[in-house]
Motif scaffolding. Structure first.
Motif, PDB file in Angstrom:
ATOM      1  N   LYS A  50       2.173  14.111  -8.732  1.00  0.00           N
ATOM      2  CA  LYS A  50       3.168  15.420  -8.668  1.00  0.00           C
ATOM      3  C   LYS A  50       3.654  15.815 -10.104  1.00  0.00           C
ATOM      4  O   LYS A  50       3.986  16.607 -10.610  1.00  0.00           O
ATOM      5  N   GLU A  66       0.851  -1.360   0.066  1.00  0.00           N
ATOM      6  CA  GLU A  66      -0.127  -0.037   0.095  1.00  0.00           C
ATOM      7  C   GLU A  66       0.775   1.337  -0.015  1.00  0.00           C
ATOM      8  O   GLU A  66       0.586   2.296  -0.686  1.00  0.00           O
ATOM      9  N   LEU A  67       1.978   1.324   0.662  1.00  0.00           N
ATOM     10  CA  LEU A  67       2.831   2.356   0.734  1.00  0.00           C
ATOM     11  C   LEU A  67       3.711   2.704  -0.381  1.00  0.00           C
ATOM     12  O   LEU A  67       3.677   3.754  -0.970  1.00  0.00           O
ATOM     13  N   ASP A  68       4.087   1.177  -1.149  1.00  0.00           N
ATOM     14  CA  ASP A  68       4.565   1.484  -2.524  1.00  0.00           C
ATOM     15  C   ASP A  68       3.589   2.186  -3.511  1.00  0.00           C
ATOM     16  O   ASP A  68       3.897   3.071  -4.310  1.00  0.00           O
ATOM     17  N   LEU A 106       0.901   4.198  -2.808  1.00  0.00           N
ATOM     18  CA  LEU A 106       0.756   5.586  -2.438  1.00  0.00           C
ATOM     19  C   LEU A 106       1.929   6.394  -3.014  1.00  0.00           C
ATOM     20  O   LEU A 106       1.586   7.492  -3.613  1.00  0.00           O
ATOM     21  N   LYS A 107       2.924   5.926  -2.875  1.00  0.00           N
ATOM     22  CA  LYS A 107       4.193   6.527  -3.302  1.00  0.00           C
ATOM     23  C   LYS A 107       4.180   6.759  -4.863  1.00  0.00           C
ATOM     24  O   LYS A 107       4.417   7.788  -5.371  1.00  0.00           O
ATOM     25  N   ALA A 108       3.622   5.776  -5.505  1.00  0.00           N
ATOM     26  CA  ALA A 108       3.743   5.662  -7.050  1.00  0.00           C
ATOM     27  C   ALA A 108       2.678   6.699  -7.481  1.00  0.00           C
ATOM     28  O   ALA A 108       2.510   7.481  -8.498  1.00  0.00           O
ATOM     29  N   THR A 109       1.434   6.743  -6.662  1.00  0.00           N
ATOM     30  CA  THR A 109       0.304   7.574  -7.226  1.00  0.00           C
ATOM     31  C   THR A 109       0.693   8.981  -6.839  1.00  0.00           C
ATOM     32  O   THR A 109       0.182   9.829  -7.453  1.00  0.00           O
ATOM     33  N   THR A 110       1.545   9.194  -5.577  1.00  0.00           N
ATOM     34  CA  THR A 110       1.866  10.472  -5.271  1.00  0.00           C
ATOM     35  C   THR A 110       2.590  11.124  -6.413  1.00  0.00           C
ATOM     36  O   THR A 110       2.599  12.174  -6.739  1.00  0.00           O
ATOM     37  N   ASN A 111       3.789  10.352  -6.835  1.00  0.00           N
ATOM     38  CA  ASN A 111       4.522  10.487  -7.808  1.00  0.00           C
ATOM     39  C   ASN A 111       3.795  11.097  -9.259  1.00  0.00           C
ATOM     40  O   ASN A 111       4.194  11.914  -9.886  1.00  0.00           O
TER      41      ASN A 111
END
Length: 120
Positions: free
Chosen positions: A101, A89-91, A93-98
């Motif tokens: 961005k 889930e963290l990965d 979220l990071k991908a979605t955030t990137n």
């Protein structure tokens, strides 16, 4: 001859009396030893019963310990799975955030270009 017979008879009577006293003393000693033996037998029986109870308790504690170990292993496996799920889930979220961005950066770039073109 009668005197000698009387003397032997007296000696035999004294020896018999001495033997009777010895027998009585030995009989009393045998009684004491039998009582001691019964007490020891009773104590031994109590110790055997206690030992059997301890063996049973030990067996129950071992079974409980195995159950607790199984529970701990199960919980540890669940925690690992949850941890793996959280990492995924963290990965994500990071991908979605990137991605967001990058979208925002592209929008900013486009807006900057429009502003620049509008000034001309």
């Amino acid at each position: 001859n009668v005197s000698r017979t009387d003397s032997i008879y007296s000696t035999v009577q004294l020896q018999a009396a001495g033997l009777q006293e010895d027998n009585k003393a030995l009989s009393e000693k045998v009684s004491e030893l039998q009582q001691d033996s019964e007490l020891l037998r009773s104590d031994l029986h109590k110790m055997v019963q206690k030992s059997l109870a301890l063996v049973q308790e030990n067996s129950e504690l071992r079974a409980a310990n195995r159950g607790l170990e199984n529970l701990a292993n199960t919980l540890q496996m669940q925690m690992c799975r949850k941890g793996e799920g959280l990492m995924f889930e963290l990965d994500l979220l990071k991908a979605t955030t990137n991605a967001h961005k990058q979208e925002l950066e592209m929008e900013l770039t486009k807006m900057g270009q429009r502003l620049h073109q509008g000034k001309r």
